[in-house]
Scaffold this active site. Structure first.
Site, short mmCIF file in Angstrom:
data_model
loop_
_atom_site.label_atom_id
_atom_site.label_comp_id
_atom_site.label_asym_id
_atom_site.label_seq_id
_atom_site.Cartn_x
_atom_site.Cartn_y
_atom_site.Cartn_z
N ASP A 32 37.28 -135.16 24.74
CA ASP A 32 37.29 -134.92 23.35
C ASP A 32 38.75 -134.88 22.79
OD1 ASP A 32 35.48 -132.90 21.24
OD2 ASP A 32 37.50 -133.13 20.61
N ILE A 33 39.17 -135.54 21.54
CA ILE A 33 40.44 -135.98 21.06
C ILE A 33 41.25 -134.62 20.64
CG2 ILE A 33 40.11 -136.33 18.73
CD1 ILE A 33 41.40 -139.02 19.02
N GLN A 95 28.39 -129.56 12.26
CA GLN A 95 28.20 -131.13 13.04
C GLN A 95 29.31 -132.00 12.10
OE1 GLN A 95 24.64 -133.24 13.00
NE2 GLN A 95 25.42 -134.85 14.35
N HIS A 101 25.55 -135.45 20.15
CA HIS A 101 26.36 -135.47 21.35
C HIS A 101 26.48 -133.76 21.62
CE1 HIS A 101 28.75 -134.53 17.62
NE2 HIS A 101 29.37 -133.59 18.38
N HIS A 103 28.96 -130.88 23.45
CA HIS A 103 30.16 -130.63 23.96
C HIS A 103 30.23 -130.10 25.48
CE1 HIS A 103 32.40 -130.89 19.99
NE2 HIS A 103 31.12 -130.61 19.45
#
Ligand code: 5GP
Ligand code: ZN
Length: 137
Positions: A32-33, A95, A101, A103
């Site tokens: 994750d960025i 979201q 997706h 996490h």
């Protein structure tokens, strides 16, 4: 089918660079960025699907199994003390990217994350009423 406006479809197509951790025929796992903890990663299906409401059963199955593999990597390689799986479905539930997706968030005994909700007291009649609504009687 890929959605032209979807950043995760761009990641699947290789058009946006990510730090990949693992991939298989149906899923990709990458960092994750904006991680919540050290090692926070995402698992996405290659196939575009908006969220939990719409994901086909096999998509849910494949992403969950990939998330388990990732959790085990986090335990074995990062030495985390636990893992949270998180999925957000629709903006009301946080979201922000509308490609399903999960996490996978490694947890450490001394990390700063806190539970986002407070457990509340509820009358047993109220619980029974809600369960009745959900059962659809
Ligand atoms: P959501 O808010 O929909 O549950 O989760 C979306 C997640 O995707 C966020 O945690 C966000 O940091 C991450 N994210 C958004 N854009 C990118 C990107 O371009 N690359 C990566 N690696 N992660 C992203
Ligand atoms: Zn997509």
């Amino acid at each position: 089918m890929a959605d032209d406006d979807c950043i995760f479809c761009k990641i699947v197509a290789g058009e946006l660079p990510v730090q990949k951790v693992e991939e298989d025929e149906h899923t990709i796992s990458f960092m994750d960025i904006n991680p919540w903890t050290r090692g926070h990663a995402l698992v996405i299906p290659r196939e575009h699907t908006r969220n939990l409401y719409e994901a086909p059963e096999e998509t849910l199955h494949r992403t969950s199994v990939a998330a388990q593999r990732l959790a085990l990597r986090m335990r074995d390689r990062l030495g985390c003390d636990g893992v949270n799986l998180l999925n957000s479905c629709e903006p009301a539930a946080w979201q922000t990217v509308f490609h399903y997706h999960v996490h996978v968030i490694p947890r450490y005994d001394d990390d700063p994350l806190e539970l986002p909700g407070k457990p509340q007291e509820v009358e047993s009649d109220e619980l029974a009423k809600i369960a009745e609504e959900l059962r659809g009687a």
